[in-house]
Design a protein around this motif. Structure first.
Motif, PDB file in Angstrom:
ATOM      1  N   ARG A  27       0.840  -1.193   0.000  1.00  0.00           N
ATOM      2  CA  ARG A  27       0.000   0.000   0.000  1.00  0.00           C
ATOM      3  C   ARG A  27       0.879   1.249   0.000  1.00  0.00           C
ATOM      4  NH1 ARG A  27      -5.186  -1.003  -1.155  1.00  0.00           N
ATOM      5  NH2 ARG A  27      -5.544   1.077  -0.311  1.00  0.00           N
ATOM      6  N   ASP A 317      -8.220  -0.226 -10.947  1.00  0.00           N
ATOM      7  CA  ASP A 317      -8.946  -1.049  -9.985  1.00  0.00           C
ATOM      8  C   ASP A 317      -8.456  -2.493  -9.973  1.00  0.00           C
ATOM      9  OD1 ASP A 317      -9.857  -1.960 -12.412  1.00  0.00           O
ATOM     10  OD2 ASP A 317     -11.994  -1.684 -11.992  1.00  0.00           O
ATOM     11  N   CYS A 318      -7.191  -2.709 -10.412  1.00  0.00           N
ATOM     12  CA  CYS A 318      -6.680  -4.088 -10.465  1.00  0.00           C
ATOM     13  C   CYS A 318      -6.578  -4.705  -9.077  1.00  0.00           C
ATOM     14  CB  CYS A 318      -5.318  -4.129 -11.155  1.00  0.00           C
ATOM     15  SG  CYS A 318      -3.987  -3.291 -10.248  1.00  0.00           S
ATOM     16  N   GLY A 319      -6.333  -3.886  -8.053  1.00  0.00           N
ATOM     17  CA  GLY A 319      -6.252  -4.377  -6.691  1.00  0.00           C
ATOM     18  C   GLY A 319      -4.922  -4.994  -6.305  1.00  0.00           C
ATOM     19  N   THR A 320      -3.996  -5.131  -7.257  1.00  0.00           N
ATOM     20  CA  THR A 320      -2.694  -5.735  -6.941  1.00  0.00           C
ATOM     21  C   THR A 320      -1.586  -4.708  -6.809  1.00  0.00           C
ATOM     22  OG1 THR A 320      -2.295  -6.142  -9.300  1.00  0.00           O
ATOM     23  CG2 THR A 320      -3.254  -7.938  -8.010  1.00  0.00           C
ATOM     24  N   HIS A 322      -0.787  -0.426  -6.286  1.00  0.00           N
ATOM     25  CA  HIS A 322      -1.420   0.830  -5.874  1.00  0.00           C
ATOM     26  C   HIS A 322      -0.557   2.041  -6.233  1.00  0.00           C
ATOM     27  CE1 HIS A 322      -3.996  -1.911  -3.609  1.00  0.00           C
ATOM     28  NE2 HIS A 322      -2.884  -2.459  -3.158  1.00  0.00           N
TER      29      HIS A 322
END
Length: 429
Positions: A27, A317-320, A322
């Protein structure tokens, strides 16, 4: 004298893969802490042990340094300085020599190659990041990776077990010879210059050969038109990924599952020198400056890669991943063309007018050639049978630049690559 291993030590690489993966997916708050800590350590290490930095760094600034926000207080480093200093001239840290480190040189596509040095400790992590890139792009242990590059990689012990095989496709050789290497090695993943991979696919198609083995293509080393990518992907029937990397920094950005190229901010700190001279951290349009966080032997702090880029905040919005997104590589800083009025402009001024045409897949490759100020000849490669249509579209697309250049369009069968296998966007003769 330190003896360097003949084969790549695989255990340190495997031990670092988990770290590379976690940093790639961390993150923003974790990346901020990591960059501040590793960058501060790197700057103080360089100031204490590297003669060049000891000479040019202000000790007070080094003592106050706390992270990326302080980078702009330090001087930039460019390729000319690297070449002038050399390994014995002040860029190697104390305790490291050219004989005790691994050497790697840039491709020299600009005519000014540079050489850099890595300790085995540096490489144990950098190799892990490279392996993680391949795994993230879909590599399985039994895949064979075909590397399109001039020099091959050293072998590793897992190859004896049939794992992570290494197939070298020498891009300094003819397209026919490269096609032969692909057929002989039967790689299942292709990694390297888009223009060369597309050309090899075209050669195999010309021979009437179907190649069913490739699952993934990782485009790297040069930008390419969408048409050229489409040409390669359609022939090989593979999934596409892309990396932005260099000898100096290893991977700087890599595509996610959505196709967006996220910065690898856990490994490299990126700055952008904007056209107005201001400097931003990983944001905006301008010249990219990189600092590799793992650089024990040959630290490169605020190094000017020579590329112009566009970087934007993350909206994926891949989520992997950031991290910010590298939207495009706009060409080399050296890719300047001279207008009729004697004004220097970046080649992307013309290229940006042309790129939308490549979405149809008929325009495959372009190159701008300038023999004298104000004149500009555009070389273009199109799919068979589409030459007249593409030429007409190109002439219309570049019309907004007609007042600044004497423009001409030439449809050609091929565009000759440089000795390293790359195709330059701009050639000034």
């Amino acid at each position: 004298m330190t003896r360097l291993p003949h084969r790549i030590p695989i255990l340190p690489v495997l031990a670092n893969v988990a770290t590379a993966r976690s940093r790639d997916r961390a993150r923003p708050e974790r990346i901020a802490e990591l960059q501040a800590r590793l960058l501060t350590q790197l700057v103080r290490h360089a100031a204490a042990t590297v003669p060049h930095y000891r000479e040019v760094y202000d000790p007070a600034i080094v003592a106050e340094f706390q992270g990326p926000q302080d980078l702009s207080r330090l001087p930039l480093l460019d390729r000319a300085t690297v070449n002038a200093l050399g390994p014995s001239g002040g860029l190697l840290a104390a305790g490291h020599t050219a004989d005790s480190t691994r050497m790697a040189s840039t491709s020299g596509s600009t005519g000014h190659p540079a050489t850099f040095y890595y300790s085995e400790q540096d490489l144990s992590y950098l190799r892990a990041t490279f392996l993680w890139d391949l795994l993230a792009c879909g590599m399985r242990p039994w895949d064979r990776v075909g590397y399109f590059r001039v020099y091959g990689f050293r072998k590793h012990r897992l190859e004896r077990l049939g794992l992570a095989g290494n197939v070298h496709v020498d891009t300094s050789k003819s397209i026919a010879e490269q096609a032969d290497a692909v057929l002989a090695g039967r790689p299942t993943i292709l990694w390297g210059f888009p223009s060369m991979i597309a050309a090899v696919g075209a050669e195999l198609r010309r021979r009437g050969v179907r190649y069913p083995h490739a699952r993934v293509i990782v485009f790297a080393g040069e930008s390419t038109l969408i048409g050229g990518r489409t040409e390669a992907l359609e022939y090989f029937g593979a999934t596409a990924h892309e990396t932005y990397a260099s000898v100096e920094a290893y991977t700087i950005a890599r595509t996610c599952s959505r196709g967006n190229m996220h910065l690898r901010s856990g490994d490299v700190v990126v700055e952008v020198i904007r056209d107005d001279g201001s400097v931003a951290l990983a944001d905006g349009v301008g010249e990219i400056v990189v600092t590799r966080l793992h650089a024990e032997a040959n630290p490169l702090i605020r190094y000017r890669l020579g590329d112009r880029v566009e970087i934007t905040p993350n909206d994926c919005d891949c989520g992997t991943s950031h991290m910010p997104i590298l939207r495009s590589v706009l060409g080399r800083v050296e890719d300047r063309i001279v207008t009729l009025d004697g004004v220097l402009r970046n080649g992307n001024f013309i290229a940006s007018l042309i790129y939308p045409l490549s979405r149809e897949g008929k325009l495959l490759r372009i190159q701008m050639v300038q023999e004298r100020p104000g004149e500009l000849r555009l070389l273009a490669v199109a799919t068979d049978g589409a030459e007249a249509e593409v030429e007409r579209q190109l002439r219309a697309a570049i019309e907004p630049a007609a007042s600044q250049f004497d423009l001409d369009v030439a449809m050609v069968d091929t565009i000759a690559p440089e000795p390293n296998g790359k195709i330059r966007l701009v050639k000034r003769l």
